[in-house]
Design a protein around this motif. Structure first.
Motif, PDB file in Angstrom:
ATOM      1  N   SER A  51       0.806  -1.222   0.000  1.00  0.00           N
ATOM      2  CA  SER A  51       0.000   0.000   0.000  1.00  0.00           C
ATOM      3  C   SER A  51       0.841   1.276   0.000  1.00  0.00           C
ATOM      4  CB  SER A  51      -0.946   0.008   1.200  1.00  0.00           C
ATOM      5  OG  SER A  51      -0.230   0.234   2.398  1.00  0.00           O
ATOM      6  N   ILE A  52       2.134   1.147   0.209  1.00  0.00           N
ATOM      7  CA  ILE A  52       3.001   2.320   0.222  1.00  0.00           C
ATOM      8  C   ILE A  52       3.311   2.709  -1.218  1.00  0.00           C
ATOM      9  CG2 ILE A  52       5.183   3.307   0.999  1.00  0.00           C
ATOM     10  CD1 ILE A  52       5.203   1.207   3.235  1.00  0.00           C
ATOM     11  N   GLY A  53       2.940   3.899  -1.581  1.00  0.00           N
ATOM     12  CA  GLY A  53       3.118   4.371  -2.947  1.00  0.00           C
ATOM     13  C   GLY A  53       4.534   4.822  -3.259  1.00  0.00           C
ATOM     14  N   PRO A  54       4.847   4.953  -4.547  1.00  0.00           N
ATOM     15  CA  PRO A  54       6.207   5.327  -4.951  1.00  0.00           C
ATOM     16  C   PRO A  54       6.640   6.705  -4.460  1.00  0.00           C
ATOM     17  CG  PRO A  54       4.721   5.319  -6.849  1.00  0.00           C
ATOM     18  CD  PRO A  54       3.969   4.746  -5.687  1.00  0.00           C
ATOM     19  N   GLU A  55       5.711   7.632  -4.365  1.00  0.00           N
ATOM     20  CA  GLU A  55       6.073   8.961  -3.896  1.00  0.00           C
ATOM     21  C   GLU A  55       6.556   8.911  -2.449  1.00  0.00           C
ATOM     22  OE1 GLU A  55       2.874   8.304  -5.043  1.00  0.00           O
ATOM     23  OE2 GLU A  55       3.229   8.964  -7.101  1.00  0.00           O
ATOM     24  N   ARG A  56       5.830   8.164  -1.653  1.00  0.00           N
ATOM     25  CA  ARG A  56       6.210   8.034  -0.238  1.00  0.00           C
ATOM     26  C   ARG A  56       7.539   7.287  -0.098  1.00  0.00           C
ATOM     27  NH1 ARG A  56       2.849   4.870   4.319  1.00  0.00           N
ATOM     28  NH2 ARG A  56       4.304   5.187   6.030  1.00  0.00           N
ATOM     29  N   LEU A  57       7.714   6.240  -0.914  1.00  0.00           N
ATOM     30  CA  LEU A  57       8.971   5.488  -0.880  1.00  0.00           C
ATOM     31  C   LEU A  57      10.155   6.372  -1.269  1.00  0.00           C
ATOM     32  CD1 LEU A  57       7.849   2.137  -2.530  1.00  0.00           C
ATOM     33  CD2 LEU A  57       8.427   2.493  -0.119  1.00  0.00           C
ATOM     34  N   ALA A  58       9.949   7.243  -2.245  1.00  0.00           N
ATOM     35  CA  ALA A  58      11.021   8.128  -2.708  1.00  0.00           C
ATOM     36  C   ALA A  58      11.410   9.147  -1.638  1.00  0.00           C
ATOM     37  CB  ALA A  58      10.591   8.844  -3.994  1.00  0.00           C
ATOM     38  N   GLN A  59      10.456   9.495  -0.797  1.00  0.00           N
ATOM     39  CA  GLN A  59      10.738  10.454   0.276  1.00  0.00           C
ATOM     40  C   GLN A  59      11.393   9.793   1.479  1.00  0.00           C
ATOM     41  OE1 GLN A  59       7.006  12.321   1.178  1.00  0.00           O
ATOM     42  NE2 GLN A  59       6.956  13.454  -0.747  1.00  0.00           N
ATOM     43  N   ASP A  60      10.935   8.572   1.796  1.00  0.00           N
ATOM     44  CA  ASP A  60      11.446   7.890   2.992  1.00  0.00           C
ATOM     45  C   ASP A  60      11.222   6.389   2.840  1.00  0.00           C
ATOM     46  OD1 ASP A  60      12.271   7.064   5.485  1.00  0.00           O
ATOM     47  OD2 ASP A  60      10.678   8.087   6.585  1.00  0.00           O
ATOM     48  N   GLY A  61      12.306   5.654   2.665  1.00  0.00           N
ATOM     49  CA  GLY A  61      12.218   4.201   2.534  1.00  0.00           C
ATOM     50  C   GLY A  61      12.162   3.477   3.870  1.00  0.00           C
ATOM     51  N   GLY A  62      12.295   4.228   4.962  1.00  0.00           N
ATOM     52  CA  GLY A  62      12.342   3.617   6.300  1.00  0.00           C
ATOM     53  C   GLY A  62      11.114   2.803   6.670  1.00  0.00           C
ATOM     54  N   PRO A  63       9.914   3.365   6.530  1.00  0.00           N
ATOM     55  CA  PRO A  63       8.727   2.579   6.895  1.00  0.00           C
ATOM     56  C   PRO A  63       8.592   1.287   6.073  1.00  0.00           C
ATOM     57  CG  PRO A  63       8.177   4.896   6.788  1.00  0.00           C
ATOM     58  CD  PRO A  63       9.572   4.764   6.248  1.00  0.00           C
ATOM     59  N   ALA A  64       8.927   1.355   4.796  1.00  0.00           N
ATOM     60  CA  ALA A  64       8.851   0.152   3.960  1.00  0.00           C
ATOM     61  C   ALA A  64       9.885  -0.871   4.412  1.00  0.00           C
ATOM     62  CB  ALA A  64       9.068   0.511   2.489  1.00  0.00           C
ATOM     63  N   ARG A  65      11.072  -0.411   4.737  1.00  0.00           N
ATOM     64  CA  ARG A  65      12.110  -1.347   5.190  1.00  0.00           C
ATOM     65  C   ARG A  65      11.710  -1.997   6.503  1.00  0.00           C
ATOM     66  NH1 ARG A  65      14.986  -5.362   3.911  1.00  0.00           N
ATOM     67  NH2 ARG A  65      15.545  -6.058   5.961  1.00  0.00           N
ATOM     68  N   GLN A  66      11.090  -1.237   7.396  1.00  0.00           N
ATOM     69  CA  GLN A  66      10.628  -1.810   8.659  1.00  0.00           C
ATOM     70  C   GLN A  66       9.556  -2.873   8.422  1.00  0.00           C
ATOM     71  OE1 GLN A  66       9.442   1.653  10.885  1.00  0.00           O
ATOM     72  NE2 GLN A  66      11.509   2.063  11.614  1.00  0.00           N
TER      73      GLN A  66
END
Length: 137
Positions: A23-38
């Motif tokens: 559910s994490i979109g590319p814009e959010r990933l580009a700003q901060d990969g931390g939540p996705a990595r967690q």
């Protein structure tokens, strides 16, 4: 309580984390990969625990079945899962930091979608074929 209740509960947890990750979109990933990595770390941890329990208890028990079809199915599922697990582990290593995710959010999403689709199909097959066999034993 069915013998596979805990396995099924683990599947729910794994799929929930996979859906959160998706559910994490590319814009959010580009700003901060931390939540996705967690989320990825939590997903991999739960999946590794689930696989370890299956390897130690589920597959050995099914392989010992007097029903040749069940024993054969256990070998097939175990072998197949080994290949899937290798792909998931490699994917986790490729995206081992928030910075790598942040640097290539599109690729992370594409690869993650492919991995999650394979994993989702596999878990569905376990629910449909493997777990009923164990519950019937």
């Amino acid at each position: 309580m069915a013998r596979t209740t805990r396995f099924r509960e683990q599947h729910v947890d794994i799929l929930q984390l996979a859906n959160e990750l998706r559910s994490i979109g590319p814009e959010r990933l580009a700003q901060d990969g931390g939540p996705a990595r967690q989320l990825l770390s939590r997903l991999l941890g739960k999946l590794n625990l689930h696989l370890a329990v299956e390897d130690r208890s589920l597959y050995p028990e099914l392989r010992k079945s007097s029903d040749a079809k069940i024993a054969s199915m256990a070998v097939q599922f175990e072998t197949e899962m080994g290949g899937i697990a290798e792909k998931v582990i490699a994917w986790g290593k490729r995206w081992s930091t928030a910075a790598t995710i942040q640097a290539e959010p599109g690729r992370f999403i594409i690869e993650g979608t492919e991995i999650m689709d394979v994993l989702k199909k596999r878990l569905a097959r376990e629910h449909k074929d493997l777990y009923p066999a164990l519950d019937a034993m």
